[in-house]
Design a protein around this motif. Structure first.
Motif, PDB file in Angstrom:
ATOM      1  N   VAL A 132       0.845  -1.197   0.000  1.00  0.00           N
ATOM      2  CA  VAL A 132       0.000   0.000   0.000  1.00  0.00           C
ATOM      3  C   VAL A 132       0.879   1.245   0.000  1.00  0.00           C
ATOM      4  O   VAL A 132       1.779   1.382   0.847  1.00  0.00           O
ATOM      5  CB  VAL A 132      -0.918   0.025   1.235  1.00  0.00           C
ATOM      6  N   ASN A 133       0.634   2.144  -0.943  1.00  0.00           N
ATOM      7  CA  ASN A 133       1.287   3.455  -0.924  1.00  0.00           C
ATOM      8  C   ASN A 133       0.489   4.343   0.022  1.00  0.00           C
ATOM      9  O   ASN A 133      -0.616   4.794  -0.313  1.00  0.00           O
ATOM     10  CB  ASN A 133       1.344   4.065  -2.327  1.00  0.00           C
ATOM     11  N   THR A 134       1.036   4.581   1.210  1.00  0.00           N
ATOM     12  CA  THR A 134       0.289   5.297   2.248  1.00  0.00           C
ATOM     13  C   THR A 134       0.187   6.793   1.983  1.00  0.00           C
ATOM     14  O   THR A 134      -0.605   7.471   2.638  1.00  0.00           O
ATOM     15  CB  THR A 134       0.928   5.046   3.619  1.00  0.00           C
ATOM     16  N   SER A 135       0.949   7.320   1.014  1.00  0.00           N
ATOM     17  CA  SER A 135       0.778   8.718   0.620  1.00  0.00           C
ATOM     18  C   SER A 135      -0.485   8.884  -0.222  1.00  0.00           C
ATOM     19  O   SER A 135      -1.094   9.965  -0.249  1.00  0.00           O
ATOM     20  CB  SER A 135       1.994   9.203  -0.188  1.00  0.00           C
ATOM     21  N   MET A 136      -0.882   7.829  -0.893  1.00  0.00           N
ATOM     22  CA  MET A 136      -2.061   7.866  -1.749  1.00  0.00           C
ATOM     23  C   MET A 136      -3.297   7.308  -1.039  1.00  0.00           C
ATOM     24  O   MET A 136      -4.408   7.815  -1.223  1.00  0.00           O
ATOM     25  CB  MET A 136      -1.798   7.065  -3.031  1.00  0.00           C
ATOM     26  N   THR A 137      -3.102   6.256  -0.269  1.00  0.00           N
ATOM     27  CA  THR A 137      -4.199   5.610   0.451  1.00  0.00           C
ATOM     28  C   THR A 137      -3.772   5.371   1.891  1.00  0.00           C
ATOM     29  O   THR A 137      -2.928   4.496   2.135  1.00  0.00           O
ATOM     30  CB  THR A 137      -4.577   4.260  -0.194  1.00  0.00           C
ATOM     31  N   LYS A 140      -5.410   3.070   7.129  1.00  0.00           N
ATOM     32  CA  LYS A 140      -6.719   2.797   7.738  1.00  0.00           C
ATOM     33  C   LYS A 140      -7.810   2.643   6.676  1.00  0.00           C
ATOM     34  O   LYS A 140      -8.849   2.010   6.916  1.00  0.00           O
ATOM     35  CB  LYS A 140      -7.101   3.901   8.726  1.00  0.00           C
ATOM     36  N   ASP A 141      -7.592   3.244   5.487  1.00  0.00           N
ATOM     37  CA  ASP A 141      -8.587   3.180   4.418  1.00  0.00           C
ATOM     38  C   ASP A 141      -8.284   2.085   3.385  1.00  0.00           C
ATOM     39  O   ASP A 141      -9.062   1.872   2.455  1.00  0.00           O
ATOM     40  CB  ASP A 141      -8.651   4.528   3.683  1.00  0.00           C
ATOM     41  N   ALA A 142      -7.158   1.417   3.553  1.00  0.00           N
ATOM     42  CA  ALA A 142      -6.735   0.419   2.566  1.00  0.00           C
ATOM     43  C   ALA A 142      -7.547  -0.868   2.709  1.00  0.00           C
ATOM     44  O   ALA A 142      -8.083  -1.159   3.776  1.00  0.00           O
ATOM     45  CB  ALA A 142      -5.255   0.114   2.743  1.00  0.00           C
ATOM     46  N   PRO A 143      -7.648  -1.641   1.630  1.00  0.00           N
ATOM     47  CA  PRO A 143      -8.325  -2.943   1.724  1.00  0.00           C
ATOM     48  C   PRO A 143      -7.639  -3.828   2.770  1.00  0.00           C
ATOM     49  O   PRO A 143      -6.421  -3.780   2.937  1.00  0.00           O
ATOM     50  CB  PRO A 143      -8.155  -3.532   0.319  1.00  0.00           C
ATOM     51  N   GLY A 230      12.668   3.219   2.938  1.00  0.00           N
ATOM     52  CA  GLY A 230      12.058   4.492   3.303  1.00  0.00           C
ATOM     53  C   GLY A 230      10.958   4.970   2.383  1.00  0.00           C
ATOM     54  O   GLY A 230      10.466   6.098   2.530  1.00  0.00           O
ATOM     55  N   ALA A 231      10.522   4.134   1.435  1.00  0.00           N
ATOM     56  CA  ALA A 231       9.413   4.529   0.561  1.00  0.00           C
ATOM     57  C   ALA A 231       8.114   4.544   1.370  1.00  0.00           C
ATOM     58  O   ALA A 231       8.004   3.861   2.396  1.00  0.00           O
ATOM     59  CB  ALA A 231       9.301   3.552  -0.604  1.00  0.00           C
ATOM     60  N   PRO A 232       7.101   5.294   0.917  1.00  0.00           N
ATOM     61  CA  PRO A 232       5.826   5.358   1.652  1.00  0.00           C
ATOM     62  C   PRO A 232       4.978   4.105   1.405  1.00  0.00           C
ATOM     63  O   PRO A 232       3.866   4.162   0.862  1.00  0.00           O
ATOM     64  CB  PRO A 232       5.161   6.608   1.078  1.00  0.00           C
ATOM     65  N   VAL A 233       5.531   2.947   1.780  1.00  0.00           N
ATOM     66  CA  VAL A 233       4.890   1.662   1.510  1.00  0.00           C
ATOM     67  C   VAL A 233       4.666   0.912   2.815  1.00  0.00           C
ATOM     68  O   VAL A 233       5.555   0.854   3.672  1.00  0.00           O
ATOM     69  CB  VAL A 233       5.756   0.804   0.558  1.00  0.00           C
ATOM     70  N   SER A 234       3.476   0.378   2.980  1.00  0.00           N
ATOM     71  CA  SER A 234       3.167  -0.511   4.101  1.00  0.00           C
ATOM     72  C   SER A 234       2.688  -1.849   3.562  1.00  0.00           C
ATOM     73  O   SER A 234       2.234  -1.949   2.418  1.00  0.00           O
ATOM     74  CB  SER A 234       2.095   0.099   5.011  1.00  0.00           C
ATOM     75  N   ILE A 235       2.783  -2.869   4.409  1.00  0.00           N
ATOM     76  CA  ILE A 235       2.433  -4.226   4.018  1.00  0.00           C
ATOM     77  C   ILE A 235       1.176  -4.673   4.748  1.00  0.00           C
ATOM     78  O   ILE A 235       1.064  -4.515   5.965  1.00  0.00           O
ATOM     79  CB  ILE A 235       3.590  -5.193   4.342  1.00  0.00           C
TER      80      ILE A 235
END
Length: 329
Positions: A132-137, A140-143, A230-235
């Motif tokens: 998930v790109n957390t800068s875009m989504t 908490k709103d991600a699938p 350091g990218a705006p990525v979460s798993i």
């Protein structure tokens, strides 16, 4: 024994020793030819270690899983590769007729639950996740589930590798069909309408990190590379089923350097190599004596899906035909 007989026996012994020595020398001098679906970053890190630790040279051909399989099958009459490295176990099982069974050193340390065929050996435990790109989504709103991914609001926002080129994308499709049972194809068709297709799973995480899509279905370790960088990525480990399966390593039947190939398999399954995979690459080991990557959930805390086999789902060609229909390819 007369001198003539002793001379003949000595000559025979020297000839035998020479043949044995030549076999060892050939394995050392010839490169080990390896077909792999590993991303370049992993190849560039591991192959120099293999060459340094074994004294062997390696020639690596990097392709998508599907292309590895197609090339190996096309060359079955005269193999050019010694090893197939890191493609999905389900695809390797389909390639069993062109593979040579070999149990590497320390085979007794491998998790027996991951061993699916004598034709290939589990190499790592591959976990499939949503990046998930957390800068875009915002997270908490991600699938949170596969079912959520079917929502049409994610149209054009889910990067996925092509199942006709990527073993991981094929296994993700197997996961959906397994989780949803009789409703599997209906659910997959809904999810696929939201896809942006890439040529490989490695490219999926890059799409997400670069903001080309806000979401992506990929390998846990691929996503972790961007998180660590350091990218705006979460798993996200999807709650209705985390797909886990081994990818494998196998010896090609009749390869030009079989002894070198066996040395590669021994090295790939060694504790040192498996610890490197965990610590530096973020893969989960198949060895029972190597712990998982730091910062990731224990597998016991996830709802792990035991995949239905490709054969049980109708065979690879039938699956890919339906995948093409679902994705409009």
């Amino acid at each position: 024994m007369d001198i003539r007989k002793r001379t003949l026996l000595a000559a025979a012994a020297l000839l035998a020793a020479g043949v044995a020595f030549t076999g060892v020398a050939t394995a050392q001098q010839k490169p080990v030819v390896i077909y792999t679906a590993h991303i370049s970053a992993i190849v560039d890190k591991l192959i120099p270690a293999f060459e340094k630790e074994t004294g062997l040279k390696a020639e690596v051909v990097k392709l998508g899983s599907g292309d590895v399989a197609k090339r190996a099958k096309a060359e079955a009459g005269k193999p050019a590769a010694d090893v197939i490295w890191s493609i999905s176990g389900s695809v390797l099982t389909e390639l069993a007729p062109i593979l040579e069974p070999y149990a590497p050193k320390d085979f007794d340390k491998i998790n027996k639950n991951l061993v699916g065929s004598p034709a290939w050996t589990p190499y790592t435990s591959v976990v499939y996740v949503l990046a998930v790109n957390t800068s875009m989504t915002p997270l908490k709103d991600a699938p949170k589930s596969w079912a959520d991914l079917a929502d049409s609001k994610w149209k054009g926002q889910i990067a996925s590798a092509r199942a006709d080129n990527s073993g991981s994308a094929l296994q993700q499709m197997q996961g959906v069909l397994t989780i949803f049972g009789d409703d599997g194809w209906n659910k997959y068709n809904q999810i696929a309408k939201n896809f942006v297709l890439t040529d490989s799973s490695g490219a999926v995480s890059r799409y997400v990190a670069d903001g080309e899509t806000s979401l992506g279905l990929t390998l846990e370790d691929n996503a972790l590379q961007y998180v660590s960088g350091g990218a705006p990525v979460s798993i996200v480990h999807l709650t209705d089923g985390t797909v886990l399966s081994p990818d494998g390593v196998a010896l090609v039947k009749g390869g030009p350097n079989a002894e070198g190939g066996k040395r590669f398999l021994d090295w790939a399954l060694s504790k040192t190599t498996q610890e490197t995979l965990v610590k530096e690459i973020g893969r989960r080991s198949v060895r029972t004596d190597v712990n998982g990557p730091a910062g990731l959930p224990n597998l016991t805390d996830l709802k792990i899906v035991s995949l239905r086999t490709i054969a049980d789902l109708g065979g690879q060609e039938a699956l890919l035909t339906k995948w093409r229909t679902a994705t409009g390819q």
